[in-house]
Design an enzyme around this catalytic site. Structure first.
Site, mmCIF file in Angstrom:
data_model
loop_
_atom_site.group_PDB
_atom_site.id
_atom_site.type_symbol
_atom_site.label_atom_id
_atom_site.label_comp_id
_atom_site.label_asym_id
_atom_site.label_seq_id
_atom_site.Cartn_x
_atom_site.Cartn_y
_atom_site.Cartn_z
ATOM 1 N N TYR A 111 0.673 -1.147 -0.043
ATOM 2 C CA TYR A 111 0.012 0.080 0.012
ATOM 3 C C TYR A 111 0.985 1.191 -0.041
ATOM 4 O O TYR A 111 0.472 2.341 -0.442
ATOM 5 C CB TYR A 111 -0.986 0.156 1.203
ATOM 6 C CG TYR A 111 -2.194 -0.787 1.108
ATOM 7 C CD1 TYR A 111 -2.145 -2.032 0.815
ATOM 8 C CD2 TYR A 111 -3.335 -0.037 1.223
ATOM 9 C CE1 TYR A 111 -3.366 -2.606 0.712
ATOM 10 C CE2 TYR A 111 -4.618 -0.849 1.158
ATOM 11 C CZ TYR A 111 -4.675 -2.010 0.920
ATOM 12 O OH TYR A 111 -5.700 -2.845 0.839
ATOM 13 N N LYS B 63 3.465 -15.620 3.232
ATOM 14 C CA LYS B 63 3.797 -16.181 1.784
ATOM 15 C C LYS B 63 5.473 -16.441 1.919
ATOM 16 O O LYS B 63 5.835 -16.304 0.830
ATOM 17 C CB LYS B 63 3.300 -15.541 0.555
ATOM 18 C CG LYS B 63 3.218 -16.483 -0.750
ATOM 19 C CD LYS B 63 2.295 -17.482 -0.738
ATOM 20 C CE LYS B 63 2.524 -18.113 -1.860
ATOM 21 N NZ LYS B 63 1.540 -19.606 -1.965
ATOM 22 N N ASP C 80 -2.669 -18.643 0.988
ATOM 23 C CA ASP C 80 -3.417 -19.336 0.413
ATOM 24 C C ASP C 80 -4.276 -20.277 1.282
ATOM 25 O O ASP C 80 -5.471 -20.721 1.093
ATOM 26 C CB ASP C 80 -2.875 -19.932 -0.971
ATOM 27 C CG ASP C 80 -1.509 -20.585 -0.833
ATOM 28 O OD1 ASP C 80 -0.986 -20.503 0.595
ATOM 29 O OD2 ASP C 80 -1.000 -21.415 -1.511
ATOM 30 N N ASP D 84 -11.855 -9.339 4.519
ATOM 31 C CA ASP D 84 -13.417 -9.288 3.780
ATOM 32 C C ASP D 84 -13.766 -10.783 3.584
ATOM 33 O O ASP D 84 -15.181 -10.761 3.772
ATOM 34 C CB ASP D 84 -13.053 -8.965 2.473
ATOM 35 C CG ASP D 84 -13.457 -7.275 2.099
ATOM 36 O OD1 ASP D 84 -13.351 -6.551 3.282
ATOM 37 O OD2 ASP D 84 -14.011 -7.146 0.815
HETATM 38 C C1 IPM Z 1 -10.180 -1.336 3.969
HETATM 39 C C2 IPM Z 1 -10.513 -1.007 2.572
HETATM 40 C C3 IPM Z 1 -9.379 0.007 2.328
HETATM 41 C C4 IPM Z 1 -8.147 -0.923 2.352
HETATM 42 C C5 IPM Z 1 -9.471 0.941 0.878
HETATM 43 C C6 IPM Z 1 -10.686 1.403 0.936
HETATM 44 C C7 IPM Z 1 -8.366 1.684 0.794
HETATM 45 O O1 IPM Z 1 -10.790 -1.779 1.366
HETATM 46 O O2 IPM Z 1 -10.332 -0.461 4.837
HETATM 47 O O3 IPM Z 1 -10.160 -2.739 4.009
HETATM 48 O O4 IPM Z 1 -7.894 -1.277 1.178
HETATM 49 O O5 IPM Z 1 -7.426 -0.798 3.005
HETATM 50 MN MN MN Z 2 -10.695 -4.069 2.683
#
Ligand code: IPM
Ligand code: MN
Length: 352
Positions: free
Chosen positions: A142, A189, A221, A249
């Site tokens: 990031y 990984k 994975d 997620d």
């Molecule tokens: C999260 C979101 C953010 C990330 C995005 C919106 C930049 O997906 O907080 O998980 O990738 O960290």
């Molecule tokens: Mn996210």
């Protein structure tokens, strides 16, 4: 106690759900004799529209002067469909994480008995599953060097970590494991990536300092598979920024609704609390979004920022009661009459 809380509602449904969390915070303050003052700041697309900057200096100063930040969501379809946009709402979130030094993102995965049939997984896999994802938040791909060469036809993002960055997040993860079921899974990984080999090296050096914690190592994975086939395996899972983004997620759907999961980002300055879900622009202004994740983020704020466990518990109990009594928004209503965002917020505050 007296708290100064920075309120950053952001975009989409952010303002509606943050309003409901404020009701819960006020109810808890009244019950336990605290005093909260709120200062609002702009972040995301609304900040770009007003100032050109997705995380304006004013908002940064409001955050620095506060005891905690309560955040909604950022994002706007106007930017998503425009790959050439120079500045995006998400840049506001990333700038905020970096400038506030929010290196640890805590995303608890919790399940509610009355919602088990909402989970895409078999009930026996989900019943009793409960784990904490600790995601590194200010390093890795990031924030590593990124760019284009060959006239824009080659692109790169660098997954870079220093020993110091790895150590500080692992230290937190070991400590959370000690306070929980004493099982830490370090996800990487390391069979392919040099940065992962550093993570594993550091973790293996640190593990003997936490002899009460069982530490295991898992490739990402494999972890992705285990989260949906054996969620009860996990207690605390720690990983780098990108892997953590994806795995959290995945973990978030186990509970049955993304609208239930809260998170805390803690680090060098003021800590920040936010729902895991995004700005859900299709629902903005309709008073239908589920406010419970943001209300639960306020519970985490009492627990993690102020060390007030009873206050956090009062919020959690009210949220659980609203789910059990079916006083919920349409995503959880199961064919029964759905209530609006603000009705659920009022109900939870009244219950507190
Ligand atoms: C999260 C979101 C953010 C990330 C995005 C919106 C930049 O997906 O907080 O998980 O990738 O960290
Ligand atoms: Mn996210």
């Amino acid at each position: 106690m007296k708290f100064n809380i920075a309120l950053l509602p952001g975009d989409g449904i952010g303002p509606e759900v943050v309003d409901q969390a404020v009701k819960a915070v006020n109810a808890v303050c009244k019950k336990f004799g605290h005093e909260a003052t709120f200062t609002k700041g702009l972040v995301g697309a609304c900040a770009i529209d007003a100032t050109g900057d997705p995380f304006p200096e004013d908002t940064f100063q409001i955050c620095l002067k506060s005891d905690a930040v309560l955040f909604g969501a950022v994002g706007d379809p106007r930017f998503d469909n425009n790959p050439t946009a120079k500045v995006r709402p998400e840049n506001g979130l990333l700038a905020m994480r970096k400038k506030l030094g929010l290196y640890a993102n805590l995303r608890p995965m919790e399940t509610y008995k009355s919602l088990i049939d909402k989970s895409p997984l078999k009930p026996e896999l989900v019943d009793g599953a409960e784990f904490l994802c600790v995601r590194e938040l200010t390093g890795g791909m990031y924030f590593g060097e990124k760019g284009r060469r060959d006239n824009g036809n080659t692109a790169y993002d660098t997954n870079i970590y220093s020993r110091e960055e790895v150590e500080r997040i692992l230290k937190l993860a070991f400590e959370y494991a000690q306070r929980r079921r004493k099982h830490l899974t370090v996800v990487d990984k390391a069979n392919v990536l040099e940065s992962s080999r550093l993570w594993r090296e550091v973790a293996q050096e640190m593990a003997p300092k936490y002899p009460d914690v069982t530490t295991d190592y898992m490739f990402v994975d494999n972890a992705a598979m285990k989260i949906v086939t054996m969620p009860k395996f996990f207690d605390v899972l720690v990983t780098e920024n990108t892997f953590g983004d994806i795995l959290t997620d995945e973990a978030s759907v186990i509970a049955g609704s993304m609208g239930l999961l809260a998170s805390a980002s803690i680090g060098l300055h003021t800590s920040l609390f936010e729902p895991i879900h995004g700005s859900y622009p299709q629902a903005a202004g309709k008073n239908i979004a589920n406010p419970l994740a943001t209300i639960l983020s306020a519970a985490m704020m009492f627990e993690y920022a102020f060390g007030l466990m009873e206050e956090g518990k009062a919020i959690r109990q009210a949220v659980t009661a609203s789910i059990e009594e079916g006083f919920v928004t349409e995503d959880l209503a199961n064919g029964a009459a759905a209530h609006s965002t603000s009705e659920v917020g009022d109900w939870v505050a009244a219950h507190i």
